[in-house]
Design an enzyme around this catalytic site. Sequence first.
Site, PDB file in Angstrom:
ATOM      1  CB  ALA A  21     -33.729 -99.659   3.527  1.00 21.56           C
ATOM      2  CB  THR A  25     -37.674 -94.690   1.598  1.00 21.86           C
ATOM      3  OG1 THR A  25     -37.760 -94.146   2.904  1.00 21.86           O
ATOM      4  CG2 THR A  25     -37.415 -96.177   1.700  1.00 21.86           C
ATOM      5  CD  GLN A 100     -28.934-102.553   8.877  1.00 19.40           C
ATOM      6  OE1 GLN A 100     -29.909-101.810   8.910  1.00 19.40           O
ATOM      7  NE2 GLN A 100     -28.955-103.751   9.422  1.00 19.40           N
ATOM      8  CG  HIS A 120     -25.374-104.994   4.394  1.00 18.75           C
ATOM      9  ND1 HIS A 120     -26.694-104.723   4.675  1.00 18.75           N
ATOM     10  CD2 HIS A 120     -25.000-105.940   5.298  1.00 18.75           C
ATOM     11  CE1 HIS A 120     -27.093-105.467   5.703  1.00 18.75           C
ATOM     12  NE2 HIS A 120     -26.079-106.202   6.105  1.00 18.75           N
ATOM     13  CB  CYS A 131      -8.381-111.948  -9.122  1.00 19.99           C
ATOM     14  SG  CYS A 131      -9.017-110.448  -9.903  1.00 19.99           S
ATOM     15  CB  CYS A 153     -12.272-110.507 -13.897  1.00 21.47           C
ATOM     16  SG  CYS A 153     -10.720-109.770 -13.360  1.00 21.47           S
ATOM     17  CB  THR A 194     -32.247-100.288  10.524  1.00 25.53           C
ATOM     18  OG1 THR A 194     -32.134-101.700  10.779  1.00 25.53           O
ATOM     19  CG2 THR A 194     -31.728 -99.528  11.722  1.00 25.53           C
ATOM     20  CG  ASN A 219     -37.727 -98.192  11.539  1.00 26.83           C
ATOM     21  OD1 ASN A 219     -37.228 -97.869  10.471  1.00 26.83           O
ATOM     22  ND2 ASN A 219     -38.289 -99.373  11.721  1.00 26.83           N
ATOM     23  CB  ILE A 237     -36.119 -90.640   8.480  1.00 26.70           C
ATOM     24  CG1 ILE A 237     -36.499 -91.969   9.148  1.00 26.70           C
ATOM     25  CG2 ILE A 237     -34.607 -90.401   8.589  1.00 26.70           C
ATOM     26  CD1 ILE A 237     -35.969 -93.187   8.444  1.00 26.70           C
TER      27      ILE A 237
HETATM   28 ZN   LIG Z   1     -10.492-111.198 -11.489  1.00 29.78          ZN
END
Ligand SMILES: [Zn+2]
Length: 250
Positions: A21, A25, A100, A120, A131, A153, A194, A219, A237
């Site tokens: 994440a 940010t 992630q 994820h 389905c 659906c 992370t 991080n 970052i």
């Molecule tokens: Zn379906």
Amino acid sequence: MIEKARRWIDDARRVVVLTGAGISTDSGIPDFRGPQGLWTRNPLAEKMSNIHYYLADPEVRKLSWQNRLSSPAWSAKPNAGHLALVSLEKQQKLHALITQNIDELHQIAGNSPDKVIEVHGTMRKFMCWGCGMRGPMQAVLDRVRAGEPDPHCRDCGGILKSDTISFGQQLVPEVIDRAIRMAGEADVFVSVGTSLQVYPIAGAFDVARAAGAKTIIVNAQQTPFDDQADAVFSGSISEVLPAILGSAGR
Ligand SMILES: [Zn+2]
């Protein structure tokens, strides 16, 4: 330290990057788990991301659809951190980009979809719980906008959700296996934004290190692996990544 890490990247042929994440940010997408995270401020948000509540309670689903409509991710743009990873791919050094995150900002920034391993899933697709059908999320959001509070659906009547791994839902074993296998092939492993606290994917760090990769952690907060990493950066970052990976001056 930046110079040293930059040299490892210069010498590398197979860099594997794991993102969480924290890299998004700076694009305006909040970290759900951080101290300012949505879950900390709104316990209902945590309920909405739990598959059991989601399947059992139409009210939870209605709120979830409203939340998806107003997600900051729809207008988010990739930042300098994402672009540094595109540059890494252009230098032919990116072996795999394990993420992630569910926002697809890596692909929007320009990384090839076949390099990105989404452990994820993605919020930009829906899936049918009945389905298994998948499709673009915006098509379902259009139905919500048109007045369906909890669209089902059209093929099977099943409950729809985003194509992401909710809490209480199993990860996809083939996706995790591929991520771990790629980590084992890295000559440099970079973990970005992370906390490295969620297994099995945090194990990618161990796998890469055991295979002899140089390991770099970027991080804001400490991680359980800081003592083992070859380099740890806690700065922004979107400043650190371009400095280490960027193509400037090459
Ligand atoms: Zn379906």
